[in-house]
Design a protein around this motif. Structure first.
Motif, mmCIF file in Angstrom:
data_model
loop_
_atom_site.group_PDB
_atom_site.id
_atom_site.type_symbol
_atom_site.label_atom_id
_atom_site.label_comp_id
_atom_site.label_asym_id
_atom_site.label_seq_id
_atom_site.Cartn_x
_atom_site.Cartn_y
_atom_site.Cartn_z
ATOM 1 N N THR A 21 -46.745 -34.545 12.682
ATOM 2 C CA THR A 21 -45.400 -34.045 12.421
ATOM 3 C C THR A 21 -45.110 -32.966 13.448
ATOM 4 N N ILE A 22 -44.011 -33.113 14.162
ATOM 5 C CA ILE A 22 -43.588 -32.120 15.150
ATOM 6 C C ILE A 22 -42.696 -31.106 14.453
ATOM 7 N N LEU A 23 -43.064 -29.838 14.539
ATOM 8 C CA LEU A 23 -42.415 -28.792 13.757
ATOM 9 C C LEU A 23 -41.135 -28.281 14.412
ATOM 10 N N ALA A 24 -40.473 -27.320 13.750
ATOM 11 C CA ALA A 24 -39.143 -26.872 14.148
ATOM 12 C C ALA A 24 -39.153 -25.940 15.351
ATOM 13 N N LEU A 25 -40.293 -25.318 15.622
ATOM 14 C CA LEU A 25 -40.381 -24.383 16.746
ATOM 15 C C LEU A 25 -41.500 -24.811 17.675
ATOM 16 N N ALA A 26 -41.232 -24.777 18.972
ATOM 17 C CA ALA A 26 -42.249 -25.072 19.971
ATOM 18 C C ALA A 26 -43.216 -23.896 20.087
ATOM 19 N N SER A 27 -44.254 -24.055 20.891
ATOM 20 C CA SER A 27 -45.259 -23.002 21.033
ATOM 21 C C SER A 27 -44.695 -21.741 21.670
ATOM 22 N N ASP A 28 -43.568 -21.853 22.399
ATOM 23 C CA ASP A 28 -42.913 -20.674 22.970
ATOM 24 C C ASP A 28 -41.771 -20.185 22.088
ATOM 25 N N SER A 29 -41.712 -20.674 20.836
ATOM 26 C CA SER A 29 -40.715 -20.315 19.815
ATOM 27 C C SER A 29 -39.318 -20.870 20.092
ATOM 28 N N SER A 30 -39.178 -21.742 21.050
ATOM 29 C CA SER A 30 -37.884 -22.389 21.276
ATOM 30 C C SER A 30 -37.658 -23.455 20.210
ATOM 31 N N PRO A 31 -36.396 -23.721 19.834
ATOM 32 C CA PRO A 31 -36.119 -24.673 18.756
ATOM 33 C C PRO A 31 -36.373 -26.117 19.169
ATOM 34 N N VAL A 32 -36.803 -26.910 18.200
ATOM 35 C CA VAL A 32 -37.052 -28.334 18.389
ATOM 36 C C VAL A 32 -36.343 -29.080 17.269
ATOM 37 N N SER A 33 -35.591 -30.102 17.606
ATOM 38 C CA SER A 33 -34.920 -30.891 16.573
ATOM 39 C C SER A 33 -34.721 -32.322 17.040
ATOM 40 N N PHE A 34 -34.908 -33.245 16.100
ATOM 41 C CA PHE A 34 -34.717 -34.668 16.356
ATOM 42 C C PHE A 34 -33.556 -35.224 15.541
ATOM 43 N N GLY A 35 -32.695 -34.352 15.018
ATOM 44 C CA GLY A 35 -31.561 -34.791 14.208
ATOM 45 C C GLY A 35 -30.560 -35.591 15.010
ATOM 46 N N TYR A 36 -29.864 -36.508 14.329
ATOM 47 C CA TYR A 36 -28.926 -37.394 15.016
ATOM 48 C C TYR A 36 -27.884 -36.642 15.817
ATOM 49 N N ASP A 37 -27.368 -35.559 15.247
ATOM 50 C CA ASP A 37 -26.265 -34.830 15.865
ATOM 51 C C ASP A 37 -26.711 -33.585 16.617
ATOM 52 N N SER A 38 -28.001 -33.375 16.727
ATOM 53 C CA SER A 38 -28.494 -32.170 17.386
ATOM 54 C C SER A 38 -28.392 -32.300 18.896
ATOM 55 N N PRO A 39 -27.892 -31.259 19.572
ATOM 56 C CA PRO A 39 -27.865 -31.296 21.044
ATOM 57 C C PRO A 39 -29.254 -31.295 21.658
ATOM 58 N N LEU A 40 -30.264 -30.976 20.851
ATOM 59 C CA LEU A 40 -31.637 -30.961 21.347
ATOM 60 C C LEU A 40 -32.303 -32.331 21.271
ATOM 61 N N ALA A 41 -31.714 -33.251 20.505
ATOM 62 C CA ALA A 41 -32.412 -34.481 20.150
ATOM 63 C C ALA A 41 -32.782 -35.331 21.358
ATOM 64 N N ASP A 42 -31.838 -35.530 22.269
ATOM 65 C CA ASP A 42 -32.112 -36.406 23.412
ATOM 66 C C ASP A 42 -33.275 -35.881 24.242
ATOM 67 N N ASP A 43 -33.277 -34.572 24.496
ATOM 68 C CA ASP A 43 -34.354 -33.996 25.292
ATOM 69 C C ASP A 43 -35.684 -34.072 24.558
ATOM 70 N N CYS A 44 -35.684 -33.775 23.259
ATOM 71 C CA CYS A 44 -36.924 -33.823 22.482
ATOM 72 C C CYS A 44 -37.486 -35.240 22.434
ATOM 73 N N ARG A 45 -36.625 -36.206 22.244
ATOM 74 C CA ARG A 45 -37.084 -37.590 22.178
ATOM 75 C C ARG A 45 -37.630 -38.051 23.529
ATOM 76 N N LYS A 46 -36.978 -37.646 24.595
ATOM 77 C CA LYS A 46 -37.455 -37.991 25.936
ATOM 78 C C LYS A 46 -38.832 -37.397 26.190
ATOM 79 N N ARG A 47 -39.034 -36.136 25.782
ATOM 80 C CA ARG A 47 -40.328 -35.485 25.989
ATOM 81 C C ARG A 47 -41.431 -36.175 25.197
ATOM 82 N N VAL A 48 -41.111 -36.612 23.975
ATOM 83 C CA VAL A 48 -42.102 -37.329 23.172
ATOM 84 C C VAL A 48 -42.502 -38.635 23.854
ATOM 85 N N GLU A 49 -41.520 -39.371 24.342
ATOM 86 C CA GLU A 49 -41.813 -40.636 25.031
ATOM 87 C C GLU A 49 -42.727 -40.392 26.229
#
Length: 247
Positions: A21-49
């Motif tokens: 399970t990937i948590l809400a905060l990265a190791s540098d305390s920056s936010p992480v989100s995979f929600g459909y409408d989150s502006p972070l989602a595309d980048d987070c999903r790309k990094r996981v891939e």
């Protein structure tokens, strides 16, 4: 999993199986989100891939709190697709290596399945409605692992102490089975505290999975800021990703 993501994982000794399970905060305390409408989602999903480098692109689901389970990879098989272009389901499973099964959650339970031999895996999005609809039963049936060889990990979800529900919901759940009576504790003002972890455990054991093979269920997304929580943060809540695959 490497990179800046922070994760939880099962305490398993199953060959070739990876689950996180990937948590809400990265190791540098920056936010992480995979929600459909989150502006972070595309980048987070790309990094996981990029980190996992799977055989097939990861299927991010349009989850609807139902009991639909899809086998991966789809490979031309019929699969209902929503208007967003995402497969509409609340769980996936696979028998193929380097094929990632994933769900997103923020209080609902991510429930990971694997067989002891490391040849079959799956994950379900199991909130109250999904549990009532029988999503775990459907996963057990579809994935086809002999129950005595099945291992299950319940990732971070909301704990009973933070999940008050109405008398009407309690009666609705109890109408399904009297086995669920212990999952409720009276909280006053006509409300009850509901234990989703225990409801899931009751269902898993009922279907024959040994209690010793059920792990996790040890967190509270509402009170712990490491996690996203829809009840706590409402419309501003992000989503965590839980994924499982075989190397």
């Amino acid at each position: 999993m490497t990179g800046k993501f922070t994760t939880l994982s099962p305490n398993w000794n199953i060959p070739h199986v990876k689950a996180y399970t990937i948590l809400a905060l990265a190791s540098d305390s920056s936010p992480v989100s995979f929600g459909y409408d989150s502006p972070l989602a595309d980048d987070c999903r790309k990094r996981v891939e990029e980190l996992i480098n799977p055989e097939h692109p990861i299927n991010w689901l349009r989850q609807v709190h139902g009991d639909r389970i899809v086998e991966l990879p789809v490979n031309g098989k019929s699969a209902a697709v929503s208007g967003t272009g995402l497969i509409e389901a609340d769980g996936t499973y696979t028998f193929d290596k380097r094929t990632v099964c994933t769900v997103i959650t923020a209080d609902c339970l991510p429930v990971v399945f694997a067989d002891q031999a490391g040849t079959k895996v799956g994950v379900a999005h199991a909130g109250r409605k999904g549990l009532q609809h029988g999503i775990l039963s459907e996963m057990i049936k579809r994935i086809g692992i002999p129950v005595e060889k099945m291992h299950v990990w319940m990732g971070p979800g909301i704990a009973a102490e933070s999940y008050p529900i109405s008398t009407e919901i309690r009666e609705e759940v109890l109408s399904l089975s009297p086995l669920y009576k212990p999952i409720f504790a009276y909280a006053g003002d006509g409300r009850y505290l509901m234990d989703l972890y225990e409801m899931a455990r009751i269902q898993l054991v009922y279907h024959g999975i040994p209690g010793r093979n059920i792990d996790g269920a040890a967190w509270n997304t509402f009170s712990d800021k490491r996690f996203h929580s829809a009840r706590r943060d409402k419309a501003q809540s992000g989503r965590m990703a839980t994924m499982v695959w075989m190397e």
